[in-house]
Design a protein around this motif. Structure first.
Motif, short mmCIF file in Angstrom:
data_model
loop_
_atom_site.label_atom_id
_atom_site.label_comp_id
_atom_site.label_asym_id
_atom_site.label_seq_id
_atom_site.Cartn_x
_atom_site.Cartn_y
_atom_site.Cartn_z
N THR A 143 0.85 -1.20 0.00
CA THR A 143 0.00 0.00 0.00
C THR A 143 0.88 1.24 0.00
OG1 THR A 143 -0.13 -0.04 2.41
CG2 THR A 143 -1.94 -1.06 1.21
N ILE A 144 0.27 2.35 -0.39
CA ILE A 144 0.96 3.64 -0.31
C ILE A 144 0.04 4.64 0.38
CG2 ILE A 144 2.41 3.30 -2.34
CD1 ILE A 144 0.44 5.05 -3.92
N LEU A 145 0.66 5.54 1.11
CA LEU A 145 -0.02 6.68 1.71
C LEU A 145 0.48 7.94 1.01
CD1 LEU A 145 0.43 5.91 5.53
CD2 LEU A 145 -1.31 5.04 3.99
N MET A 146 -0.42 8.78 0.59
CA MET A 146 -0.03 10.07 0.03
C MET A 146 -0.66 11.17 0.89
SD MET A 146 -0.50 11.64 -3.83
CE MET A 146 0.40 10.31 -4.59
N MET A 147 0.16 12.13 1.30
CA MET A 147 -0.33 13.15 2.22
C MET A 147 0.05 14.54 1.76
SD MET A 147 2.27 12.53 5.41
CE MET A 147 1.72 14.00 6.24
N GLY A 202 11.49 -2.20 5.53
CA GLY A 202 11.58 -1.75 4.14
C GLY A 202 10.63 -0.64 3.77
N ASN A 203 9.98 0.00 4.73
CA ASN A 203 9.08 1.11 4.41
C ASN A 203 9.91 2.31 3.96
OD1 ASN A 203 6.56 -0.20 5.51
ND2 ASN A 203 7.87 -0.22 7.33
N GLN A 204 9.38 3.03 3.01
CA GLN A 204 10.15 4.12 2.43
C GLN A 204 9.33 5.39 2.36
OE1 GLN A 204 13.59 4.11 1.27
NE2 GLN A 204 13.01 6.23 1.61
N LEU A 205 9.90 6.49 2.88
CA LEU A 205 9.27 7.80 2.84
C LEU A 205 9.84 8.57 1.65
CD1 LEU A 205 7.64 10.16 4.20
CD2 LEU A 205 9.71 10.62 5.53
N ALA A 206 9.00 9.33 0.97
CA ALA A 206 9.45 10.13 -0.17
C ALA A 206 8.75 11.48 -0.13
CB ALA A 206 9.15 9.42 -1.49
N ARG A 207 9.42 12.46 -0.70
CA ARG A 207 8.79 13.77 -0.88
C ARG A 207 8.49 13.93 -2.36
NH1 ARG A 207 11.39 19.58 -1.31
NH2 ARG A 207 9.51 20.86 -1.25
N LEU A 208 7.19 14.07 -2.68
CA LEU A 208 6.77 14.12 -4.07
C LEU A 208 6.89 15.51 -4.67
CD1 LEU A 208 3.61 11.83 -3.94
CD2 LEU A 208 6.01 11.20 -4.21
N ASP A 253 4.51 20.41 -0.55
CA ASP A 253 4.26 19.89 0.80
C ASP A 253 3.59 18.52 0.74
OD1 ASP A 253 1.88 20.76 -0.21
OD2 ASP A 253 1.20 21.75 1.62
N GLU A 254 3.85 17.78 -0.35
CA GLU A 254 3.30 16.43 -0.50
C GLU A 254 4.36 15.37 -0.21
OE1 GLU A 254 1.41 15.58 -4.17
OE2 GLU A 254 -0.12 17.12 -3.97
N PHE A 255 3.98 14.39 0.61
CA PHE A 255 4.85 13.27 0.94
C PHE A 255 4.12 11.97 0.60
CE2 PHE A 255 6.40 16.72 3.53
CZ PHE A 255 7.77 16.52 3.60
N ALA A 256 4.89 10.91 0.41
CA ALA A 256 4.30 9.59 0.16
C ALA A 256 5.08 8.55 0.97
CB ALA A 256 4.33 9.24 -1.31
N ILE A 257 4.39 7.49 1.34
CA ILE A 257 5.01 6.41 2.12
C ILE A 257 4.66 5.09 1.46
CG2 ILE A 257 5.08 5.23 4.35
CD1 ILE A 257 4.23 7.97 5.59
N LEU A 258 5.68 4.29 1.20
CA LEU A 258 5.50 2.96 0.62
C LEU A 258 5.55 1.94 1.75
CD1 LEU A 258 5.39 0.91 -1.71
CD2 LEU A 258 7.88 1.12 -1.90
#
Length: 545
Positions: free
Chosen positions: A139-143, A179-185, A188-193
Motif C-alpha cells: 500500500t501507499i499513503l499520500m499526504m 523496508g518502508n520508504q518515505l518520499a517527498r513528491l 508539501d506532498e509526501f508519500a510512504i511505501l
C-alpha cells in the motif's frame, strides 16, 4: 743546344690506383646504412611510444562515451603524453561525479534527501512486482500538509524549507520497520511505501502519522500547527500499476482534504466526485465569462426605527441548464479551489455599480459584502477594491466588508494586515457569524472592526431557548462595550424583532423583513416596506401622514 724532354711511363693498374677510394666508399655506404637503420629503429620506437598511449587513451575515451568509468589509466610518464593522460583521468572523474549528481537530482529530493516522485515510482513498481510474486499486498499513503502554504507565505521560503525537513524527520519516526520508504513528491506532498501491508494496517499507520502531526512543531522560536489529509491506495485492490496507484492515492488524498476526514481509502466513487469537481470548476469559469451570476440583496434595518439602513450583497448562479443555484452548492467548492477570489471580485464590482445606481436615485445605503479566508490572504485586496471604487465613482464609506472568525484565525497576522489596509481606506469591517468561532476576544479587540453580526443560529431560537437569548444579550452588551454596532441576522418573526429591540440591538436582517431579492427590485421593495407596529421608518411616517 735545343731543349730536351723526358717521358716517364708508369705501368700500374687503375684498380690498384683507386682501391683506397673504393674501400672508403664501401665504409661510407655501410655507415649510411647503419644510420638509416638506426633512424628507422628510433622512429619506430618513438612512434610506438607516442601512438601506444594515444591508442589506449582513445579506447578510454570510447569507454567514457559508453558510460563506463571504472579502471585506472596506467600511463605513468612525465612528458606531454603523461600530462594528457592525467587530464583524461581528471576528465573521467569529473564526468563520473557530475553524472552521479545528475542522477541524484533526478531521483532524490535535495531539500530532505528523500526519494522524489520518480524514484518513488520505481520503488513502487518493484514492490508491486515482489507482491505479485509472493501473492501478497502493498500500500501507499499520500499526504498533503494543511496550512503549509500560509506558513510559507507569511514566514518565508527559508522557514518553510526548514519546516519541511522537520516534518520529514517526524514522519520517518512513525514508520514501522521492514523496508518502508518515505518520499517527498514535491511541495508539501509526501508519500510512504508500505510493502507487504494491507489496507487495514495502512490505516493504522495513517492514524499514527496524524497523531504525530497534532504535536506542534517548534522552529526558530515559532510554534507551528500542521495537519494533513492522507489518501490510501493499495495493490492489488486499487490497481497493478505504479502510476495508477499514485493517481488513485492522490484522488483519495484530495477527498480527505475536502471532507475534513483526515485519512481516506480510495474508492471508485471518488473518481466520479473528482470529475464532477473539475466539471464544476469549468462551469464556474464559464459562468463568469457568460454573465450567469446574479446579484441579490437582503435589506438591513434599524430595529428601533424600522429605517432601511443598508443591505447585504449575495450571489446566485442562474445556470442555463440547472436553473437558479444557491450559494451553499458552489461557494464551499469555490473556496477550496481558490475561485472564490474571482467571485469576490465580481461581487465587489457589481455592488459598487449598484451603489452608484442607488446614489443616482438619491438612495444612500451601506452595502455589506462577505470576504472569505482566501480573500484575507490577498494583501493586494485593498488596492484592488480601491480601483473598483474609483471606476464606479463611489465612496469607500458606503461599504462594510464582513469576515468570519474562522477566516481570521486561519492566519491572524496576515488577516490583520489586510484588514488594516481596508480600514485605512474608510471601509467598515464586520465580524460575521459571531459566537460560532473560536477566536480570542483579546485578538478581536485588536482588529479594526466596526460591527458584530450575531449568528442566526442563536437569533432564530431565542424566543423559545433561554440560553440562546442569554447569548444574544451578552453579545449585544459585549459589542456595545467595545464600541461596536451590533447586527442580528435570522429574524423571522415580530416577536424576535421586539425582543432584540428591548435588548438594545442596533440592526437586523431576516426573512421577517425580506428574503434575499434581485438587486434591481430593491427600490420597489423599499417603497412598500412597512416596519412592525410601534416602530416607523421616517419615510413611511411621511407617507402615512
Amino acid at each position: 743546344d735545343s731543349a730536351q724532354s723526358a717521358i716517364v711511363v708508369l705501368q700500374r693498374s687503375i684498380s690498384e690506383a683507386i682501391a683506397p677510394y673504393t674501400r672508403l666508399q664501401v665504409k661510407m655506404l655501410i655507415l649510411t646504412a647503419l644510420g638509416i637503420a638506426i633512424a628507422v629503429a628510433g622512429s619506430i620506437f618513438t612512434a610506438k611510444r607516442i601512438t601506444g598511449p594515444l591508442r589506449r587513451l582513445t579506447e578510454i575515451a570510447k569507454r567514457l562515451g559508453a558510460g563506463t568509468y571504472e579502471g585506472q589509466i596506467e600511463i605513468q610518464r612525465e612528458d606531454e603524453i603523461g600530462e594528457l593522460s592525467k587530464a583524461f583521468a581528471s576528465m573521467r572523474d569529473g564526468i563520473a561525479n557530475r553524472e552521479l549528481e545528475i542522477r541524484r537530482l533526478a531521483y532524490w529530493d535535495t531539500l530532505t534527501d528523500l526519494p522524489n516522485r520518480a524514484q518513488f515510482a520505481i520503488m513502487l513498481t518493484d514492490a508491486i512486482a515482489q507482491a505479485g510474486q509472493s501473492n501478497s499486498a502493498c500500500t501507499i499513503l499520500m499526504m498533503d500538509l494543511d496550512r503549509f502554504k500560509t506558513v510559507n507565505d507569511v514566514m518565508g521560503h527559508r522557514f518553510g524549507d526548514a519546516l519541511l525537513r522537520l516534518v520529514a524527520e517526524r514522519l520517518a519516526l512513525q514508520l514501522p520497520n521492514g523496508g518502508n520508504q518515505l518520499a517527498r513528491l514535491g511541495g508539501d506532498e509526501f508519500a510512504i511505501l508500505l510493502p507487504d501491508t494491507n489496507i487495514d494496517d495502512a490505516r493504522r499507520v495513517a492514524v499514527r502519522i496524524l497523531k504525530a502531526l497534532e504535536v506542534p512543531l517548534s522552529l526558530e522560536e515559532q510554534t507551528v500547527d500542521l495537519g494533513a489529509g492522507i489518501g490510501i491506495a493499495g495493490y492489488p485492490a486499487h490497481g497493478a500499476d505504479a502510476e495508477l496507484l499514485l493517481s488513485r492515492a492522490e484522488v483519495a488524498m484530495y477527498a480527505a482534504k475536502r471532507s475534513g476526514n483526515e485519512a481516506v481509502v480510495y474508492d471508485a466513487i471518488l473518481d466520479k466526485v473528482s470529475q464532477q469537481s473539475l466539471s464544476l470548476l469549468s462551469e464556474l469559469r464559464a459562468a463568469i465569462d457568460g454573465n450567469q451570476f446574479r446579484l441579490y440583496v437582503q435589506p438591513k434595518i434599524m430595529l428601533e426605527t424600522g429605517e432601511v439602513t443598508g443591505l447585504e450583497a449575495l450571489v446566485r448562479w442562474a445556470h442555463p441548464d440547472k436553473g437558479m443555484i444557491f450559494p451553499d452548492h458552489f461557494i464551499p467548492f469555490a473556496e477550496q479551489t481558490g475561485f472564490i477570489r474571482v467571485l469576490t471580485r465580481w461581487v465587489l464590482d457589481r455592488s459598487a455599480a449598484l451603489c452608484s445606481e442607488l446614489a443616482a436615485q438619491g438612495v444612500r445605503l451601506k452595502i455589506s459584502i462577505n470576504l472569505s479566508a482566501r480573500d484575507l490572504l490577498d494583501l493586494d485586496l485593498p488596492a484592488k477594491f480601491a480601483e473598483i471604487l474609483a471606476r464606479h465613482h463611489v465612496e469607500s464609506s458606503s461599504f462594510c466588508l464582513e469576515i468570519t472568525e474562522s477566516a481570521i484565525m486561519d492566519d491572524p497576522q496576515r488577516a490583520q494586515q489586510t484588514l488594516e489596509g481596508l480600514h485605512a481606506m474608510g471601509v467598515d469591517l464586520s465580524i460575521d457569524d459571531f459566537g460560532t468561532g473560536y477566536s480570542s476576544l483579546a485578538y478581536l479587540k485588536r482588529l479594526p472592526v466596526d460591527e458584530l453580526k450575531i449568528d442566526k443560529s442563536f437569533v432564530m431560537n431565542m424566543e423559545r431557548d433561554a440560553d440562546d437569548a442569554k447569548i444574544v444579550r451578552s453579545t449585544i452588551d459585549l459589542g456595545h462595550n467595545m464600541g461596536l454596532r451590533v447586527v442580528a441576522e435570522g429574524i423571522e418573526s415580530e416577536a424576535v424583532w421586539n425582543i432584540l429591540v428591548r435588548m438594545g440591538c442596533d440592526q437586523g436582517q431576516g426573512y421577517f423583513m425580506s428574503r434575499p431579492i434581485p438587486s434591481d427590485q430593491l427600490i420597489a421593495w423599499k417603497t412598500q416596506w412597512l416596519p412592525p407596529h410601534g416602530t416607523q421608518e421616517p419615510d413611511a411616517a411621511a407617507r402615512l401622514a
